[in-house]
Every structure is written in C-alpha cells, then in structure tokens.
Motif scaffolding. Structure first.
Motif, PDB file in Angstrom:
ATOM      1  N   THR A 103      21.515 -10.958  31.026  1.00 39.62           N
ATOM      2  CA  THR A 103      20.944 -12.252  30.698  1.00 39.62           C
ATOM      3  C   THR A 103      19.598 -11.997  30.046  1.00 39.62           C
ATOM      4  O   THR A 103      18.785 -11.229  30.560  1.00 39.62           O
ATOM      5  N   VAL A 104      19.373 -12.622  28.899  1.00 41.04           N
ATOM      6  CA  VAL A 104      18.145 -12.397  28.147  1.00 41.04           C
ATOM      7  C   VAL A 104      17.228 -13.598  28.296  1.00 41.04           C
ATOM      8  O   VAL A 104      17.633 -14.733  28.019  1.00 41.04           O
ATOM      9  N   ASP A 105      16.008 -13.349  28.732  1.00 47.53           N
ATOM     10  CA  ASP A 105      14.989 -14.392  28.844  1.00 47.53           C
ATOM     11  C   ASP A 105      14.061 -14.253  27.644  1.00 47.53           C
ATOM     12  O   ASP A 105      13.206 -13.377  27.604  1.00 47.53           O
ATOM     13  N   HIS A 106      14.249 -15.123  26.664  1.00 43.11           N
ATOM     14  CA  HIS A 106      13.458 -15.042  25.437  1.00 43.11           C
ATOM     15  C   HIS A 106      12.015 -15.533  25.630  1.00 43.11           C
ATOM     16  O   HIS A 106      11.273 -15.651  24.666  1.00 43.11           O
ATOM     17  N   ASN A 107      11.634 -15.766  26.864  1.00 45.07           N
ATOM     18  CA  ASN A 107      10.244 -16.126  27.163  1.00 45.07           C
ATOM     19  C   ASN A 107       9.510 -14.998  27.878  1.00 45.07           C
ATOM     20  O   ASN A 107       8.339 -15.154  28.225  1.00 45.07           O
ATOM     21  N   ASP A 108      10.185 -13.868  28.094  1.00 46.78           N
ATOM     22  CA  ASP A 108       9.555 -12.802  28.868  1.00 46.78           C
ATOM     23  C   ASP A 108       8.612 -11.942  28.020  1.00 46.78           C
ATOM     24  O   ASP A 108       8.482 -12.119  26.810  1.00 46.78           O
ATOM     25  N   GLU A 109       7.960 -11.002  28.686  1.00 43.54           N
ATOM     26  CA  GLU A 109       6.963 -10.148  28.039  1.00 43.54           C
ATOM     27  C   GLU A 109       7.573  -9.286  26.940  1.00 43.54           C
ATOM     28  O   GLU A 109       6.969  -9.104  25.879  1.00 43.54           O
ATOM     29  N   THR A 110       8.760  -8.752  27.164  1.00 43.49           N
ATOM     30  CA  THR A 110       9.405  -7.921  26.152  1.00 43.49           C
ATOM     31  C   THR A 110       9.626  -8.715  24.872  1.00 43.49           C
ATOM     32  O   THR A 110       9.339  -8.236  23.765  1.00 43.49           O
ATOM     33  N   HIS A 111      10.117  -9.923  25.008  1.00 43.59           N
ATOM     34  CA  HIS A 111      10.354 -10.766  23.826  1.00 43.59           C
ATOM     35  C   HIS A 111       9.045 -11.026  23.088  1.00 43.59           C
ATOM     36  O   HIS A 111       9.003 -10.959  21.854  1.00 43.59           O
ATOM     37  N   GLN A 112       7.999 -11.297  23.829  1.00 39.97           N
ATOM     38  CA  GLN A 112       6.708 -11.569  23.192  1.00 39.97           C
ATOM     39  C   GLN A 112       6.187 -10.346  22.433  1.00 39.97           C
ATOM     40  O   GLN A 112       5.589 -10.476  21.372  1.00 39.97           O
ATOM     41  N   LYS A 113       6.434  -9.146  22.969  1.00 34.50           N
ATOM     42  CA  LYS A 113       6.026  -7.918  22.273  1.00 34.50           C
ATOM     43  C   LYS A 113       6.809  -7.748  20.974  1.00 34.50           C
ATOM     44  O   LYS A 113       6.253  -7.339  19.952  1.00 34.50           O
ATOM     45  N   ILE A 114       8.098  -8.044  21.021  1.00 30.08           N
ATOM     46  CA  ILE A 114       8.925  -7.953  19.816  1.00 30.08           C
ATOM     47  C   ILE A 114       8.401  -8.919  18.761  1.00 30.08           C
ATOM     48  O   ILE A 114       8.231  -8.562  17.595  1.00 30.08           O
ATOM     49  N   VAL A 115       8.131 -10.147  19.176  1.00 30.28           N
ATOM     50  CA  VAL A 115       7.615 -11.169  18.256  1.00 30.28           C
ATOM     51  C   VAL A 115       6.281 -10.718  17.664  1.00 30.28           C
ATOM     52  O   VAL A 115       6.061 -10.822  16.449  1.00 30.28           O
ATOM     53  N   HIS A 116       5.399 -10.220  18.502  1.00 24.32           N
ATOM     54  CA  HIS A 116       4.083  -9.767  18.034  1.00 24.32           C
ATOM     55  C   HIS A 116       4.221  -8.710  16.940  1.00 24.32           C
ATOM     56  O   HIS A 116       3.579  -8.803  15.887  1.00 24.32           O
ATOM     57  N   CYS A 117       5.035  -7.707  17.178  1.00 27.11           N
ATOM     58  CA  CYS A 117       5.198  -6.629  16.193  1.00 27.11           C
ATOM     59  C   CYS A 117       5.825  -7.148  14.907  1.00 27.11           C
ATOM     60  O   CYS A 117       5.386  -6.782  13.804  1.00 27.11           O
ATOM     61  N   ALA A 118       6.837  -7.990  15.020  1.00 26.36           N
ATOM     62  CA  ALA A 118       7.500  -8.530  13.828  1.00 26.36           C
ATOM     63  C   ALA A 118       6.542  -9.393  13.013  1.00 26.36           C
ATOM     64  O   ALA A 118       6.467  -9.269  11.788  1.00 26.36           O
ATOM     65  N   GLU A 119       5.770 -10.235  13.691  1.00 31.07           N
ATOM     66  CA  GLU A 119       4.847 -11.127  12.980  1.00 31.07           C
ATOM     67  C   GLU A 119       3.647 -10.390  12.404  1.00 31.07           C
ATOM     68  O   GLU A 119       3.177 -10.713  11.320  1.00 31.07           O
ATOM     69  N   THR A 120       3.154  -9.390  13.121  1.00 28.92           N
ATOM     70  CA  THR A 120       1.978  -8.650  12.666  1.00 28.92           C
ATOM     71  C   THR A 120       2.234  -7.959  11.332  1.00 28.92           C
ATOM     72  O   THR A 120       1.324  -7.842  10.513  1.00 28.92           O
ATOM     73  N   HIS A 121       3.453  -7.524  11.093  1.00 34.20           N
ATOM     74  CA  HIS A 121       3.758  -6.760   9.884  1.00 34.20           C
ATOM     75  C   HIS A 121       4.622  -7.523   8.887  1.00 34.20           C
ATOM     76  O   HIS A 121       5.080  -6.948   7.898  1.00 34.20           O
ATOM     77  N   ALA A 122       4.815  -8.811   9.091  1.00 32.81           N
ATOM     78  CA  ALA A 122       5.703  -9.620   8.257  1.00 32.81           C
ATOM     79  C   ALA A 122       5.229  -9.764   6.814  1.00 32.81           C
ATOM     80  O   ALA A 122       6.036 -10.008   5.921  1.00 32.81           O
TER      81      ALA A 122
END
Length: 152
Positions: A103-122
């Motif tokens: 089960t994937v919680d798209h509000n957890d810390e891992t998801h936020q790290k993924i978002v941060h990296c993707a957005e930082t280099h977009a």
C-alpha cells in the motif's frame, strides 16, 4: 553519486520480492531485477556507454558526464516513470519503490523526497540532465531503498 541508478537505475532505482506483472491502481507494473538487467543492456547500447562505464553502473556509480546522463534517462524511461516531455511521474516511482502488493501512502516522507528531487531539477535545459540530476538527488538520499526495489 550512487543514488538512482533510480531510480533509478532508477539507474536503480526498489523492487524486492515483486510479483511479475503486478499492477497498482494507476496501472503501473512494478519492475523486477530481470527488467533492470534488460534495461541496462539496452540503454548502454543506446548511448554507446563504454565497458568501463557499464561496470560502474552495475556498482551503482554514475559519473556526472553526458553519456551517463542519457543512460539514466533511458533507464528511467524503460521503467516507465520518466518522459522527456513531462518529466517524472512521482506516483509511479513511489509505487516501484514500495514494491508489488504494498500500500502506497503518497503523503509520506518518501513521496515528499521524490517530489522534491523531481521539482528541484525540472527546469534543467535538457532531458538527460533533468533525469540524471533528479535521479541522483533521490538515489543519494535513498540508495538502499532503490537497490532493494530491484533486488540487488
């Protein structure tokens, strides 16, 4: 520098004990170590990576050079969570990292790290650089998770 191969290899990047062909609710199929091996071979040929570079990639070492940038872009595309025109699909990355049946919680810390990296280099100028730098960002912070996702 040992980050994603996530990713990914992603050039790594999060696949332990996956059932082949498992789909999540978005239709993403979690990839296996066998998939990673196939993608590594295909992408190394596509970008004309030297034998020396390929050996580094197998050790989750990704030098900051043009060939490696495009190699990781290819890997992420093959995994199905990166498109040059649209960037990363962070939900698919998270599903891959979580593994089949999880089960994937798209509000957890891992998801936020993924978002941060993707957005930082977009906004990087070219697709290979975007894929490489965002992938390395995540792998540097989560290499063990990425490696585990592909049963390294």
């Amino acid at each position: 520098m040992k980050f994603l191969l996530v990713l990914f290899l992603i050039p790594a990047c999060v696949w332990a004990h996956h059932e082949p062909g498992h789909h999540d609710t978005t239709g993403y199929v979690v990839k296996t170590h066998d998939d990673l091996v196939t993608y590594r071979h295909f992408c190394a040929e596509k970008v004309h990576a030297s034998a020396e570079l390929v050996e580094q990639y197998k050790k989750w070492q990704y030098p900051d050079d043009a060939v490696t940038h495009c190699y990781l872009e290819c890997i992420f595309e093959k995994f199905g969570f990166y498109e040059p025109e649209h960037g990363f699909d962070v939900h698919k990355i998270h599903v891959q990292l979580s593994g089949a049946g999880s089960t994937v919680d798209h509000n957890d810390e891992t998801h936020q790290k993924i978002v941060h990296c993707a957005e930082t280099h977009a906004k990087e100028a070219d697709s290979c650089s975007r894929a490489y730098h965002a992938g390395m960002c995540f792998m540097n912070a989560n290499l063990r998770l990425v490696q585990h996702s592909v049963q390294v």
